[in-house]
Design a protein around this motif. Structure first.
Motif, mmCIF file in Angstrom:
data_model
loop_
_atom_site.group_PDB
_atom_site.id
_atom_site.type_symbol
_atom_site.label_atom_id
_atom_site.label_comp_id
_atom_site.label_asym_id
_atom_site.label_seq_id
_atom_site.Cartn_x
_atom_site.Cartn_y
_atom_site.Cartn_z
ATOM 1 N N UNK A 6 0.854 -1.189 0.000
ATOM 2 C CA UNK A 6 0.000 0.000 0.000
ATOM 3 C C UNK A 6 0.892 1.241 0.000
ATOM 4 N N UNK A 7 0.559 2.197 -0.865
ATOM 5 C CA UNK A 7 1.346 3.421 -0.986
ATOM 6 C C UNK A 7 0.467 4.652 -0.869
ATOM 7 N N UNK A 8 1.113 5.743 -0.503
ATOM 8 C CA UNK A 8 0.490 7.057 -0.483
ATOM 9 C C UNK A 8 1.492 8.044 -1.057
ATOM 10 N N UNK A 9 1.043 9.228 -1.418
ATOM 11 C CA UNK A 9 1.967 10.216 -1.972
ATOM 12 C C UNK A 9 2.779 10.847 -0.851
ATOM 13 N N UNK A 10 3.972 11.252 -1.178
ATOM 14 C CA UNK A 10 4.840 11.933 -0.223
ATOM 15 C C UNK A 10 4.316 13.342 0.017
ATOM 16 N N UNK A 11 4.438 13.803 1.234
ATOM 17 C CA UNK A 11 4.021 15.171 1.558
ATOM 18 C C UNK A 11 4.988 16.200 0.964
ATOM 19 N N UNK A 12 6.113 15.739 0.425
ATOM 20 C CA UNK A 12 7.118 16.617 -0.165
ATOM 21 C C UNK A 12 6.919 16.821 -1.672
ATOM 22 N N UNK A 13 5.772 16.366 -2.214
ATOM 23 C CA UNK A 13 5.549 16.436 -3.653
ATOM 24 C C UNK A 13 4.342 17.317 -3.962
ATOM 25 N N UNK A 14 4.524 18.196 -4.943
ATOM 26 C CA UNK A 14 3.446 19.035 -5.458
ATOM 27 C C UNK A 14 3.189 18.576 -6.894
ATOM 28 N N UNK A 27 9.740 18.712 -3.645
ATOM 29 C CA UNK A 27 10.211 19.896 -2.934
ATOM 30 C C UNK A 27 11.540 19.640 -2.222
ATOM 31 N N UNK A 28 11.789 18.406 -1.816
ATOM 32 C CA UNK A 28 13.027 18.078 -1.113
ATOM 33 C C UNK A 28 14.248 18.168 -2.030
ATOM 34 N N UNK A 29 14.091 17.705 -3.274
ATOM 35 C CA UNK A 29 15.236 17.679 -4.185
ATOM 36 C C UNK A 29 15.189 18.778 -5.245
ATOM 37 N N UNK A 30 14.004 19.356 -5.471
ATOM 38 C CA UNK A 30 13.842 20.350 -6.513
ATOM 39 C C UNK A 30 13.715 19.751 -7.905
ATOM 40 N N UNK A 31 13.585 18.429 -8.011
ATOM 41 C CA UNK A 31 13.487 17.757 -9.294
ATOM 42 C C UNK A 31 12.034 17.675 -9.756
ATOM 43 N N UNK A 32 11.863 17.773 -11.080
ATOM 44 C CA UNK A 32 10.566 17.612 -11.712
ATOM 45 C C UNK A 32 10.468 16.232 -12.347
ATOM 46 N N UNK A 85 12.410 7.385 -5.960
ATOM 47 C CA UNK A 85 12.577 8.832 -5.938
ATOM 48 C C UNK A 85 11.879 9.481 -4.737
ATOM 49 N N UNK A 86 11.312 8.664 -3.852
ATOM 50 C CA UNK A 86 10.582 9.130 -2.655
ATOM 51 C C UNK A 86 9.373 10.004 -2.999
ATOM 52 N N UNK A 87 8.761 9.750 -4.173
ATOM 53 C CA UNK A 87 7.559 10.479 -4.557
ATOM 54 C C UNK A 87 6.312 9.820 -3.967
ATOM 55 N N UNK A 88 6.379 8.500 -3.784
ATOM 56 C CA UNK A 88 5.354 7.768 -3.042
ATOM 57 C C UNK A 88 6.055 7.042 -1.902
#
Length: 93
Positions: A6-14, A27-32, A85-88
């Motif tokens: 089970x996964x959820x989105x990272x709070x560091x992603x917009x 937001x943590x790495x500044x990568x798109x 990439x720690x996005x999820x």
């Protein structure tokens, strides 16, 4: 990776839709990162609530015309990339 994970989105992603593509900013790495329409749909489902890979597979199978085995394989690959990439993030039990 297992379908019961089970996964959820990272709070560091917009995330924003730009030109028909979902664009994620870590937001943590500044990568798109960019997601195709199926990846964007998966992201929308994960934003709504945590989902198992099985639940995501079931949803994509009903919405898109592709063999289940391919959906499972592609979803596992995408989840691995997003997780790496720690996005999820895995949902804590």
């Amino acid at each position: 990776m297992d379908l019961s994970d089970v996964f959820t989105v990272s709070s560091e992603v917009v995330a924003r839709e730009v030109g028909g593509e979902m664009v994620l900013l870590d937001l943590a790495s500044g990568q798109y990162f960019g997601l195709d329409p199926i990846g964007a749909r998966i992201w929308e489902l994960l934003i709504a609530r945590p989902h198992s890979l099985k639940e995501l597979t079931d949803a994509i199978e009903t919405e898109f015309d592709a063999p289940r085995e391919r959906i499972e394989a592609d979803l596992k690959a995408l989840a691995a990339q997003l997780s790496e990439q720690d996005l999820i993030v895995p949902k804590a039990a």
